[in-house]
Design a protein around this motif. Structure first.
Motif, PDB file in Angstrom:
ATOM      1  N   ARG B  87       0.837  -1.206   0.000  1.00  0.00           N
ATOM      2  CA  ARG B  87       0.000   0.000   0.000  1.00  0.00           C
ATOM      3  C   ARG B  87       0.874   1.259   0.000  1.00  0.00           C
ATOM      4  NH1 ARG B  87      -3.390   3.195   3.784  1.00  0.00           N
ATOM      5  NH2 ARG B  87      -2.514   2.094   5.563  1.00  0.00           N
ATOM      6  N   ARG B  90       2.243   1.801  -3.450  1.00  0.00           N
ATOM      7  CA  ARG B  90       1.235   2.405  -4.343  1.00  0.00           C
ATOM      8  C   ARG B  90       1.131   3.909  -4.095  1.00  0.00           C
ATOM      9  NH1 ARG B  90      -2.549  -1.946  -3.322  1.00  0.00           N
ATOM     10  NH2 ARG B  90      -2.086  -3.578  -4.835  1.00  0.00           N
ATOM     11  N   HIS B 305       3.831   1.132   7.589  1.00  0.00           N
ATOM     12  CA  HIS B 305       2.379   1.305   7.728  1.00  0.00           C
ATOM     13  C   HIS B 305       2.056   2.717   8.217  1.00  0.00           C
ATOM     14  CE1 HIS B 305       1.944  -2.989   7.097  1.00  0.00           C
ATOM     15  NE2 HIS B 305       0.629  -2.903   7.254  1.00  0.00           N
ATOM     16  N   ALA B 308       2.371   5.136   5.432  1.00  0.00           N
ATOM     17  CA  ALA B 308       1.244   4.991   4.510  1.00  0.00           C
ATOM     18  C   ALA B 308       0.042   5.761   5.042  1.00  0.00           C
ATOM     19  CB  ALA B 308       0.899   3.514   4.316  1.00  0.00           C
ATOM     20  N   GLN B 312      -1.771   8.909   3.264  1.00  0.00           N
ATOM     21  CA  GLN B 312      -3.158   8.735   2.827  1.00  0.00           C
ATOM     22  C   GLN B 312      -4.117   9.713   3.531  1.00  0.00           C
ATOM     23  OE1 GLN B 312      -4.383   4.622   2.717  1.00  0.00           O
ATOM     24  NE2 GLN B 312      -5.471   5.135   0.842  1.00  0.00           N
TER      25      GLN B 312
END
Lengths: 432, 432
Positions: B87, B90, B305, B308, B312
């Motif tokens: 993730r 991406r 994480h 991310a 996000q």
């Protein structure tokens, strides 16, 4: 210097380093790919920890407390030092003293001997970097931790395999092997002896107190012109479920200059936080720190602050009790299933580990277990996967035993373990 | 293979690897020691980020959200893959497309080209590992990022220094140097050209669009029998305060096989979280991942994480605005102070960076600035510290320019910067 050319990707070939030629893909990658391609397979191969045990609540508590203070929070978010967060190193010295059943003073070392790393894996890699030139020698048990065998290959080291039994590496054989190396004039190339001293990956055995004492003595005996180090990989030390509690090899070395000791929180708390550490001889402190400085300036400072909070708030100690309880049940489930499904199969034997995550099973010698074997294919068809024993030997591929399996009870539930063992027994039976 | 013996610590000498001989302590360690010993000194040396900018609230928000979900939390606490959290990769591809002012499709690469590392430093180190044997050649700017010069030395690489000016590395000189290497039969040993393309550490310059285009063309021209890579270190790319917005060298390579691009969140968000990444040619994906697998199995999955979530939830974008605002004020403070205190000093000049963290100052050539110089001693006595320009050259110590200084405006307040510059000017004046 030979330079292999690689034309597979771009129109122009790439001239890689010799080190690249030495480095191979981890076998674990093949297993992970198999797992992805066969999602219904029960993996008794993966060395992952039980997802059920992962300490979400504990980590939330520790991070919340850490970030509640502007000062502590900013400390965690700034660069740290290469050797690692001082408070965590102090806590680790306390923790290590507890494991050694002595006071910090009795340890006879300070926090300057502790190096924090990205998992204990990074410590294993750094040790290889600073000690081994191509052709240098490391003595390892047969079987041994296969990832470390890859590290040794990655620096071009030669390995000499010492047989092991239910008490770990056979020290008489080690002594003989060193004598053979001495006779051949190879003693100057011997840099290290590697042992997984507690609940060995893959063999599940502990090095007995007597063996540890002998190991330290033999390493000392053959350290004639230079120090032959012992690398004690204690990754599974705290995962003890029953059986005797052995002292470390480290404790047998009164000089504190002979044993490189390493441990990790990956198995007992969380591999994702990725904090491991080494306790190293004084002569290696600066060389290892220099290499680490060049590689990454230091591991995640945030993760180190987090683990310091986890230790200090007692979250680690209470979590470990739960983790051990869960793994003990799974260990029992695997041993019960082994008895249930394999005891009638002729020539099949297995070890009874008192801790760790693995059961080591041997088949009759004429039944290969390798990735390319009939058995591996049939096992995957039957819906189960294991680590072939073959990859756990550092010898040349031709001379490796090829009739063993590492079975992990870490990830599956007790029911999954039972079903996985049932499926595996069907595959084995079809090959007998 | 020569093996230096080290008898300093234990009674028995240690036989280190050749690689250990190549590896030196980071110069930064000396500076940190100086800082510890002189706590009242204003450091214009440290490349640390401004502690005021460290995003405690943002990280608390992101971790709380991450750990509120058992599933996401457990994912963060489990092992990740060596290449990094999918993730995050991406999100990084999206982020990179924004920087490149194009769509993800127009980038022409997938997430398989992204490797997550422990800071961008680990990417720099891994690239050296897979490409360089002792004696292989890297072309670098003069001055260049001194830590990377250490990485090159650490694998025994030879460096060839290419002069730079206010637009970065001089590509005509690069072309000539490659021609000289070609004439000497050394072209097969040339593996790479290294540039800090945005707000260079230490020179503060950007590689202009024209230079970037020429650089890609020259690398292509001399890639005759094998690929000569460009390593584009874009650590400071997002710290732009004013001035033109240049395209990357990466964007000049339509093949997507020539440029290794690396960036980090250490300067723009938090160095303690320690997340950097590389965007790499297809031929290097597997070699770099294999090396990283051997070194650490992957960087902290928890930290990945976390980043991310930060990306996000838009926490990164908003934080970056604040960070840039703060650093711009400090950049201005340093340039104003330079004018105020140095403009009357004969032969003293300095660059005006449009971003990053550094001002590069030159003194008359007869005034050495090295650690052992009168100036450095007088500066510490006056209560200020800088990075000697000398250590920012990869040439042999004898031929390095020794009359420059890297002045960092990252850590001090605008008032501290003014006072530091005042003290430095007194030290300089006393040496004129």
């Amino acid at each position: 210097m030979s330079t292999k050319m690689d034309v597979s990707h771009s129109s122009l070939p790439v001239r890689f380093s010799q080190r690249r030629q030495f480095t191979s893909e981890l076998a674990i990658s093949f297993l992970m790919q198999q797992a992805v391609e066969n999602p219904l397979v029960i993996s008794l191969a993966a060395g992952l920890v039980d997802p059920q045990t992962l300490p979400v609540a504990e980590v939330l508590q520790a991070t919340t407390e850490m970030l509640a203070s502007e000062t502590v929070g900013k400390g965690a978010l700034q660069y740290g030092t290469t050797a690692g967060y001082v408070r965590l190193r102090r806590l680790l010295l306390d923790h290590f003293a507890q494991l050694e059943k002595c006071s910090v003073e009795q340890l006879g070392i300070g926090i300057d001997r502790i190096l924090l790393t990205t998992g204990s894996q990074q410590l294993l890699s750094l040790v290889c970097e600073v000690l081994f030139d191509p052709g240098d020698i490391c003595l390892v048990a047969g079987p041994t931790y296969f990832v470390f065998a890859g590290n040794l290959a990655g620096v071009g080291a030669r390995t000499v395999t010492i047989p092991s039994d239910e008490h770990g590496m056979q020290i008489d054989a080690l002594d003989q092997a060193l004598n053979v190396l001495h006779q051949a004039g190879d003693l100057p190339r011997v840099k290290m002896i590697y042992v997984v001293s507690y609940y060995d990956n893959p063999a599940g055995t502990c090095l007995s107190e007597e063996r540890s004492r002998q190991l330290a003595a033999v390493a000392k005996k053959w350290s004639r012109d230079h120090q032959i180090f012992i690398l004690e990989d204690a990754a599974y030390r705290e995962l003890r479920y029953d059986g005797p509690e052995y002292p470390s090899v480290w404790s047998m070395d009164e000089s504190r200059e002979q044993v490189i000791y390493t441990q990790t929180f990956s198995k007992t708390f969380s591999p994702g936080i990725r904090v491991g550490f080494g306790i190293v001889p004084s002569a290696l402190v600066q060389p290892l720190a220099d290499r680490k400085g060049n590689e990454d300036f230091g591991s995640s400072n945030f993760a180190q602050h987090l683990m310091a909070g986890v230790l200090q708030q007692g979250l680690y100690a209470s979590h470990l009790v739960d983790v051990k309880h869960g793994y003990k049940l799974k260990r029992d489930a695997m041993l019960i299933a082994a008895k249930k499904y394999f005891s009638k199969l002729p020539g099949v034997t297995w070890r009874h580990p008192h801790g760790g995550l693995y059961v080591w099973m041997s088949l009759p010698e004429n039944i290969p277990t390798s990735f390319r074997s009939d058995l591996f294919r049939r096992a995957v068809e039957a819906g189960v996967m294991y680590v072939p024993g073959e990859i756990c030997y550092a010898d040349s591929p031709d001379s490796r035993p090829n009739h063993q399996m590492r079975l992990s009870f870490g990830v599956q539930t007790p029911e999954g373990i039972d079903e996985g063992m049932r499926r595996l027994s069907i595959a084995v039976q079809s090959c007998l």
